[in-house]
Design an enzyme around this catalytic site. Structure first.
Site, PDB file in Angstrom:
ATOM      1  CD  GLU A  90      22.703  62.656  71.587  1.00 48.54           C
ATOM      2  OE1 GLU A  90      21.758  62.885  70.864  1.00 48.54           O
ATOM      3  OE2 GLU A  90      22.717  62.901  72.814  1.00 48.54           O
TER       4      GLU A  90
ATOM      5  CB  CYS B  80      28.992  63.725  79.130  1.00 50.59           C
ATOM      6  SG  CYS B  80      27.570  62.666  79.371  1.00 50.59           S
TER       7      CYS B  80
ATOM      8  CB  CYS C  37      19.243  53.633  77.159  1.00 50.02           C
ATOM      9  SG  CYS C  37      19.325  53.193  78.910  1.00 50.02           S
TER      10      CYS C  37
ATOM     11  CB  CYS D  91      14.677  57.478  82.523  1.00 50.05           C
ATOM     12  SG  CYS D  91      15.855  56.413  83.376  1.00 50.05           S
TER      13      CYS D  91
ATOM     14  CB  CYS E 109      15.754  59.645  79.119  1.00 52.97           C
ATOM     15  SG  CYS E 109      17.234  59.321  78.170  1.00 52.97           S
TER      16      CYS E 109
ATOM     17  CB  CYS F 247      20.943  62.225  77.373  1.00 49.38           C
ATOM     18  SG  CYS F 247      21.295  60.541  77.016  1.00 49.38           S
TER      19      CYS F 247
HETATM   20  S1  SF4 Z   1      18.400  58.527  81.619  1.00 47.34           S
HETATM   21 FE1  SF4 Z   1      18.173  57.713  79.522  1.00 47.34          FE
HETATM   22  S2  SF4 Z   1      20.182  56.878  79.016  1.00 47.34           S
HETATM   23 FE2  SF4 Z   1      20.137  57.154  81.264  1.00 47.34          FE
HETATM   24  S3  SF4 Z   1      19.447  55.173  82.067  1.00 47.34           S
HETATM   25 FE3  SF4 Z   1      17.590  56.417  81.795  1.00 47.34          FE
HETATM   26  S4  SF4 Z   1      16.850  55.903  79.726  1.00 47.34           S
HETATM   27 FE4  SF4 Z   1      18.960  55.194  79.888  1.00 47.34          FE
END
Ligand code: SF4
Length: 363
Positions: A104, A122, A129, A133, A136, A354
């Protein structure tokens, strides 16, 4: 001059992608393949400034030379799989990669910023990833692979090309490495992409107009301070205590707050730049206790706090906090003398969080 057989350069795979090469590397590659060095500059301009998607578009380079170069250099466009336009002008793109993966990329606030000629993009730095988190959507899908430098610059290039169809003079002015992925876990490719995007012969985006956003990879912050302190730093802080941050940002278990803040101070001293600390606020974290903890942590630092009321992600069950709570949180920081702003809502009518668009597309 006798023409030699095409030679690959001694770069790694990713450096052989035209979109990830610096101008001087292309010059050397041309020389190594029996072509004049200036051909490299011509290729760089076509690729980085004009954002071409094929060798055939490089009309001032002879066909034989293009053929020779295409044997040692790949030019792989990203495929636009989907575009979403928000009522507020934010545009979100899903790009397909050569191996079938997708990423994205977001153009923030296009319509409103058009008048000011300020366009922030962005970009993603990884497919998926590994950080995970809590709030996310990208983390939910796990980690697939790092992006190459060419795939990172490619997002800016494809988007630029796309926008120039409706706005001829369109130019990206700012880049935030804040999309899918943790940039410091792909350090080499990200720093290379920054150098390439900074080139005056290409996109010419100022170093100080590019910002790396990290979940708190301490060695990455220290390395950036040494290698290129011109580049801006944003840190996803999200909490003021290790107990809460351990849950929201698992990276904290590896690099706890004391270590993270130590590296941030180091970066601040070397760069003289203000660090942006991002604090995503959920219904559960937007409270007085957390605000006081964040204030205590950042007091006296060259810092700015950006509060981000989270976009709800159905899969995580996380909810957006009430506006009143966000205002109270901001008030506590301001009272402690910490500059604070609340990120305006963007793209709430599209899949703005995201990783959401990619997940929907996959489904
Ligand atoms: S917010 Fe999402 S993309 Fe960013 S570091 Fe944390 S898990 Fe990874």
């Amino acid at each position: 001059m006798e023409r030699q057989e095409p030679l690959g350069c001694d770069h790694t795979m990713e450096q052989q992608e035209a979109r990830g090469c610096k101008e001087e590397e292309l010059g050397k590659m041309c020389l190594a393949n029996g072509l004049a060095r200036f051909r490299g500059s011509q290729v760089f301009r076509w690729v980085q400034e004009r954002a071409v998607r094929s060798w055939a578009e490089m009309t001032n380079i002879k066909e034989a030379d293009r053929k020779l170069l295409s044997a040692v250099l790949t030019l792989r466009p990203l495929e636009l799989l989907r575009e979403q336009r928000s009522r507020d002008g934010t545009r979100k793109y899903l790009f397909g990669l050569a191996d079938g993966e997708s990423i994205e990329c977001v153009l923030m606030d296009y319509e409103r910023r058009r008048a000011r000629d300020r366009h922030t993009v962005c970009v993603s730095t990884q497919v998926g990833c590994p950080v995970g988190c809590a709030f996310c959507a990208t983390g939910l899908g796990g980690f697939r692979r790092n992006l190459t430098a060419g795939e990172i610059t490619g997002q800016v290039l494809e988007l630029t090309r796309n926008l120039r169809r409706e706005d001829e003079g369109f130019q990206v002015t700012n880049v935030v490495f804040m999309g899918m992925g943790e940039p410091f876990l792909n350090y080499g490719a990200v720093l290379r992409a920054i150098e390439v995007l900074n080139s005056p012969q290409g996109q010419n985006i100022g170093m100080r107009r590019m910002t790396i956003s990290t979940s708190g990879v301490v060695p990455g912050i220290r390395r950036l301070a040494r290698d290129n302190a011109q580049v801006g730093l944003a840190v996803s802080l999200h909490a003021g205590t290790d107990a809460v941050r351990d849950v929201l940002v698992p990276m904290n278990r590896r690099y706890p707050l004391a270590e993270l803040l130590g590296a941030c101070r180091e970066y601040g001293e070397i760069s003289g730049r203000r660090i942006t600390f991002e604090v995503a606020l959920t219904e559960k974290t937007a409270n007085e206790q957390e605000a006081s903890a964040v204030a205590k942590l950042l007091r006296g630092m060259l810092a700015h706090v950006n509060l981000i009321p989270v976009n709800p992600v159905a899969e995580t069950g996380i909810k957006r906090p009430a506006e009143k709570r966000v205002a109270e949180f901001a008030g506590i920081l301001a009272e402690a003398g910490i500059p604070v702003s609340v990120r305006e809502e963007r793209g709430t009518d599209i899949e703005a969080a995201c990783g959401q668009l990619r997940r929907r597309y996959g489904e």
